[in-house]
Design an enzyme around this catalytic site. Structure first.
Site, PDB file in Angstrom:
ATOM      1  CB  SER A  17      -8.031  -2.255  -8.848  1.00 44.32           C
ATOM      2  OG  SER A  17      -6.753  -2.525  -9.356  1.00 44.32           O
ATOM      3  CG  HIS A 114       3.886  -8.828 -15.183  1.00 45.26           C
ATOM      4  ND1 HIS A 114       3.915  -9.620 -14.048  1.00 45.26           N
ATOM      5  CD2 HIS A 114       5.104  -8.241 -15.278  1.00 45.26           C
ATOM      6  CE1 HIS A 114       5.111  -9.512 -13.492  1.00 45.26           C
ATOM      7  NE2 HIS A 114       5.850  -8.690 -14.214  1.00 45.26           N
TER       8      HIS A 114
HETATM    9  C1  GAR Z   1      -1.888  -5.912 -10.435  1.00 41.07           C
HETATM   10  O1  GAR Z   1      -0.910  -4.926 -10.350  1.00 41.07           O
HETATM   11  C2  GAR Z   1      -1.472  -6.999 -11.406  1.00 41.07           C
HETATM   12  O2  GAR Z   1      -0.747  -6.508 -12.500  1.00 41.07           O
HETATM   13  C3  GAR Z   1      -0.614  -7.848 -10.518  1.00 41.07           C
HETATM   14  O3  GAR Z   1      -1.281  -7.895  -9.293  1.00 41.07           O
HETATM   15  C4  GAR Z   1      -2.006  -6.688  -9.115  1.00 41.07           C
HETATM   16  C5  GAR Z   1      -3.448  -7.048  -8.817  1.00 41.07           C
HETATM   17  O4  GAR Z   1      -4.175  -5.901  -8.501  1.00 41.07           O
HETATM   18  N1  GAR Z   1      -0.427  -9.145 -11.086  1.00 41.07           N
HETATM   19  C6  GAR Z   1       0.717  -9.807 -11.026  1.00 41.07           C
HETATM   20  O5  GAR Z   1       1.696  -9.404 -10.456  1.00 41.07           O
HETATM   21  C7  GAR Z   1       0.679 -11.167 -11.706  1.00 41.07           C
HETATM   22  N2  GAR Z   1       2.002 -11.534 -12.126  1.00 41.07           N
HETATM   23  P1  GAR Z   1      -5.742  -5.897  -8.619  1.00 41.07           P
HETATM   24  O6  GAR Z   1      -6.247  -7.108  -7.826  1.00 41.07           O
HETATM   25  O7  GAR Z   1      -6.156  -4.606  -7.969  1.00 41.07           O
HETATM   26  O8  GAR Z   1      -6.104  -5.974 -10.069  1.00 41.07           O
END
Ligand code: GAR
Length: 219
Positions: A17, A114
Protein backbone atom coordinates in the site's frame (compact mmCIF):
# COMPACT_ATOMS: atom_id res chain seq x y z
CA UNK A 1 12.54 19.62 -22.37
CA UNK A 2 11.77 18.66 -18.76
CA UNK A 3 14.84 17.58 -16.77
CA UNK A 4 15.14 13.82 -16.19
CA UNK A 5 13.41 12.61 -13.06
CA UNK A 6 15.34 10.50 -10.54
CA UNK A 7 14.71 6.81 -11.12
CA UNK A 8 13.32 5.07 -8.05
CA UNK A 9 12.97 1.40 -7.19
CA UNK A 10 10.54 0.34 -4.47
CA UNK A 11 11.39 -2.80 -2.49
CA UNK A 12 8.42 -4.70 -1.12
CA UNK A 13 7.61 -8.00 0.58
CA UNK A 14 3.83 -7.80 0.88
CA UNK A 15 0.67 -5.92 0.07
CA UNK A 16 2.35 -2.74 -1.15
CA UNK A 17 0.00 0.00 0.00
CA UNK A 18 2.91 2.39 0.61
CA UNK A 19 4.26 1.41 -2.80
CA UNK A 20 0.88 2.34 -4.29
CA UNK A 21 0.99 5.74 -2.52
CA UNK A 22 4.42 6.42 -4.03
CA UNK A 23 3.28 5.31 -7.49
CA UNK A 24 0.26 7.58 -7.26
CA UNK A 25 2.33 10.58 -6.18
CA UNK A 26 4.87 10.00 -8.95
CA UNK A 27 2.11 9.73 -11.57
CA UNK A 28 2.12 13.53 -11.48
CA UNK A 29 4.67 14.59 -14.13
CA UNK A 30 5.70 17.45 -11.82
CA UNK A 31 6.84 14.95 -9.14
CA UNK A 32 10.67 14.95 -9.14
CA UNK A 33 11.05 11.14 -9.15
CA UNK A 34 9.86 8.35 -11.42
CA UNK A 35 8.97 4.89 -10.11
CA UNK A 36 11.02 2.83 -12.55
CA UNK A 37 10.90 -0.57 -10.85
CA UNK A 38 9.27 -2.57 -8.06
CA UNK A 39 11.27 -5.46 -6.62
CA UNK A 40 9.95 -8.10 -4.24
CA UNK A 41 11.89 -10.72 -2.33
CA UNK A 42 8.71 -12.80 -2.29
CA UNK A 43 7.16 -14.11 -5.51
CA UNK A 44 3.67 -14.07 -3.94
CA UNK A 45 3.71 -10.43 -2.76
CA UNK A 46 0.32 -8.88 -3.57
CA UNK A 47 2.05 -5.58 -4.31
CA UNK A 48 3.58 -7.09 -7.47
CA UNK A 49 0.13 -7.42 -9.04
CA UNK A 50 -0.73 -3.89 -8.01
CA UNK A 51 2.50 -2.49 -9.49
CA UNK A 52 2.02 -4.34 -12.77
CA UNK A 53 -1.56 -3.03 -12.99
CA UNK A 54 -0.12 0.48 -12.68
CA UNK A 55 2.25 -0.25 -15.56
CA UNK A 56 5.41 -0.38 -13.43
CA UNK A 57 8.07 -3.01 -14.33
CA UNK A 58 8.43 -5.64 -11.59
CA UNK A 59 11.12 -8.12 -10.62
CA UNK A 60 11.36 -10.89 -8.05
CA UNK A 61 14.68 -11.57 -6.33
CA UNK A 62 13.69 -14.45 -4.08
CA UNK A 63 15.87 -14.54 -0.96
CA UNK A 64 15.13 -18.27 -0.65
CA UNK A 65 17.21 -18.91 -3.79
CA UNK A 66 20.28 -17.78 -1.85
CA UNK A 67 19.83 -19.79 1.36
CA UNK A 68 21.57 -18.09 4.26
CA UNK A 69 23.90 -16.08 2.03
CA UNK A 70 22.53 -12.57 2.55
CA UNK A 71 25.21 -10.88 0.52
CA UNK A 72 24.62 -13.14 -2.50
CA UNK A 73 20.93 -12.16 -2.36
CA UNK A 74 21.88 -8.51 -2.12
CA UNK A 75 24.40 -8.73 -4.97
CA UNK A 76 21.63 -10.14 -7.19
CA UNK A 77 19.31 -7.37 -6.04
CA UNK A 78 21.98 -4.73 -6.63
CA UNK A 79 22.59 -6.05 -10.17
CA UNK A 80 18.89 -5.64 -11.00
CA UNK A 81 18.96 -2.10 -9.61
CA UNK A 82 22.05 -1.19 -11.67
CA UNK A 83 20.45 -2.67 -14.80
CA UNK A 84 17.57 -0.24 -14.35
CA UNK A 85 19.84 2.77 -13.56
CA UNK A 86 18.14 3.23 -10.20
CA UNK A 87 19.19 6.33 -8.23
CA UNK A 88 16.95 6.08 -5.15
CA UNK A 89 15.64 3.08 -3.22
CA UNK A 90 12.42 3.12 -1.18
CA UNK A 91 11.79 0.27 1.26
CA UNK A 92 8.04 -0.19 1.60
CA UNK A 93 7.20 -3.09 3.86
CA UNK A 94 10.43 -4.83 2.79
CA UNK A 95 10.96 -7.39 5.51
CA UNK A 96 14.62 -8.35 5.02
CA UNK A 97 17.48 -7.07 7.10
CA UNK A 98 20.15 -5.54 4.88
CA UNK A 99 23.88 -6.01 5.37
CA UNK A 100 26.27 -3.09 5.96
CA UNK A 101 27.67 -3.79 2.48
CA UNK A 102 24.34 -3.12 0.76
CA UNK A 103 23.42 -0.24 3.04
CA UNK A 104 26.83 1.33 2.36
CA UNK A 105 26.30 1.14 -1.39
CA UNK A 106 22.99 2.99 -1.08
CA UNK A 107 23.96 5.35 1.73
CA UNK A 108 22.00 8.61 1.56
CA UNK A 109 19.87 7.23 -1.29
CA UNK A 110 17.77 4.63 0.54
CA UNK A 111 14.74 5.46 2.71
CA UNK A 112 12.33 3.39 4.78
CA UNK A 113 8.89 3.89 6.28
CA UNK A 114 8.26 2.54 9.77
CA UNK A 115 4.89 2.36 11.58
CA UNK A 116 5.92 4.16 14.79
CA UNK A 117 7.42 7.40 16.02
CA UNK A 118 11.06 6.33 16.02
CA UNK A 119 13.17 5.82 18.02
CA UNK A 120 10.23 4.34 19.96
CA UNK A 121 8.95 0.93 18.91
CA UNK A 122 11.57 -0.29 16.48
CA UNK A 123 10.89 -3.72 15.01
CA UNK A 124 7.59 -5.55 14.65
CA UNK A 125 4.11 -5.30 16.27
CA UNK A 126 4.50 -1.58 16.80
CA UNK A 127 0.78 -0.84 17.28
CA UNK A 128 0.26 -3.53 19.92
CA UNK A 129 3.36 -2.32 21.74
CA UNK A 130 2.27 1.33 21.61
CA UNK A 131 -1.12 0.36 23.07
CA UNK A 132 0.51 -1.77 25.77
CA UNK A 133 2.83 1.11 26.69
CA UNK A 134 -0.14 3.47 26.99
CA UNK A 135 1.39 6.22 24.88
CA UNK A 136 -1.02 8.94 23.78
CA UNK A 137 0.79 9.79 20.57
CA UNK A 138 1.90 7.17 18.06
CA UNK A 139 2.59 7.54 14.36
CA UNK A 140 4.88 6.86 11.46
CA UNK A 141 8.41 7.78 10.42
CA UNK A 142 10.33 7.96 7.17
CA UNK A 143 14.10 7.81 7.67
CA UNK A 144 17.35 7.31 5.81
CA UNK A 145 18.53 3.72 6.12
CA UNK A 146 21.68 2.91 8.11
CA UNK A 147 23.00 -0.56 9.00
CA UNK A 148 21.21 -0.59 12.36
CA UNK A 149 17.55 -1.59 11.92
CA UNK A 150 14.89 1.17 12.11
CA UNK A 151 17.52 3.75 12.92
CA UNK A 152 19.02 6.43 10.71
CA UNK A 153 18.35 10.13 10.34
CA UNK A 154 14.64 10.95 10.49
CA UNK A 155 13.24 12.83 7.51
CA UNK A 156 9.56 13.19 8.45
CA UNK A 157 7.11 11.93 11.05
CA UNK A 158 3.35 12.02 11.35
CA UNK A 159 1.65 11.69 14.73
CA UNK A 160 -1.60 9.88 15.50
CA UNK A 161 -3.37 10.35 18.85
CA UNK A 162 -4.35 7.11 20.59
CA UNK A 163 -7.89 7.01 21.96
CA UNK A 164 -9.07 5.00 24.95
CA UNK A 165 -11.02 2.64 22.69
CA UNK A 166 -8.39 2.14 20.04
CA UNK A 167 -7.50 -1.40 19.08
CA UNK A 168 -4.50 -2.62 17.14
CA UNK A 169 -6.66 -2.60 13.99
CA UNK A 170 -8.12 0.90 14.37
CA UNK A 171 -4.71 2.30 15.21
CA UNK A 172 -3.00 0.48 12.34
CA UNK A 173 -5.50 1.95 9.87
CA UNK A 174 -4.90 5.53 11.02
CA UNK A 175 -1.12 5.11 11.10
CA UNK A 176 -1.14 3.58 7.62
CA UNK A 177 -3.01 6.62 6.28
CA UNK A 178 -0.25 8.79 7.75
CA UNK A 179 2.44 6.59 6.16
CA UNK A 180 0.80 7.10 2.78
CA UNK A 181 0.88 10.85 3.36
CA UNK A 182 4.45 11.26 4.60
CA UNK A 183 6.28 8.76 2.37
CA UNK A 184 5.72 10.71 -0.87
CA UNK A 185 6.86 13.88 0.92
CA UNK A 186 10.14 12.29 1.97
CA UNK A 187 10.78 10.90 -1.52
CA UNK A 188 10.05 14.30 -3.04
CA UNK A 189 12.51 16.06 -0.75
CA UNK A 190 15.22 13.44 -1.32
CA UNK A 191 14.78 13.60 -5.11
CA UNK A 192 14.90 17.40 -4.98
CA UNK A 193 18.19 17.25 -3.07
CA UNK A 194 16.71 19.15 -0.16
CA UNK A 195 17.86 16.77 2.59
CA UNK A 196 21.20 17.18 4.31
CA UNK A 197 22.37 15.35 7.42
CA UNK A 198 24.22 17.18 10.16
CA UNK A 199 25.32 15.24 13.26
CA UNK A 200 22.76 12.51 12.56
CA UNK A 201 19.92 14.98 12.12
CA UNK A 202 18.14 15.76 8.86
CA UNK A 203 17.77 19.32 7.72
CA UNK A 204 15.13 19.93 5.04
CA UNK A 205 15.80 22.99 2.90
CA UNK A 206 12.73 25.17 2.65
CA UNK A 207 10.87 23.62 5.61
CA UNK A 208 8.73 26.11 7.49
CA UNK A 209 9.56 26.93 11.12
CA UNK A 210 7.42 24.76 13.41
CA UNK A 211 4.70 26.19 15.57
CA UNK A 212 2.17 24.92 18.13
CA UNK A 213 1.84 21.54 19.81
CA UNK A 214 -0.13 18.34 19.42
CA UNK A 215 -1.95 17.43 22.65
CA UNK A 216 -3.71 14.11 23.17
CA UNK A 217 -6.25 13.32 24.44
CA UNK A 218 -8.61 16.23 23.98
CA UNK A 219 -11.54 16.31 26.41
C1 GAR B 1 3.80 -0.71 6.67
O1 GAR B 1 3.04 -0.39 7.79
C2 GAR B 1 5.26 -0.38 6.91
O2 GAR B 1 5.45 0.77 7.69
C3 GAR B 1 5.71 -1.62 7.63
O3 GAR B 1 5.08 -2.68 6.98
C4 GAR B 1 3.84 -2.22 6.45
C5 GAR B 1 3.82 -2.56 4.97
O4 GAR B 1 2.57 -2.26 4.43
N1 GAR B 1 7.13 -1.73 7.62
C6 GAR B 1 7.84 -2.16 8.65
O5 GAR B 1 7.35 -2.54 9.68
C7 GAR B 1 9.34 -2.19 8.40
N2 GAR B 1 10.04 -2.08 9.65
P1 GAR B 1 2.41 -2.05 2.88
O6 GAR B 1 3.02 -3.28 2.20
O7 GAR B 1 0.92 -2.00 2.67
O8 GAR B 1 3.10 -0.78 2.50
Amino acid sequence: MASARAKVAILISGRGSNMAALIEAAADPAFPAEIALVVSNRPDAAGLVRAAAAGIPTKVVDHKDFGKDREAFERALDTVLQEHSIAILCLAGFMRLLTPWFVGRWEGRMINVHPALLPSFKGLDTHARALAAGVRLHGATVHLVVPEMDSGPIIVQGAVPIGDDDTEATLAARVLAVEHRIYPLALRWLAEGRITVEAGRCRIAGAAAPDGAIVAPTV
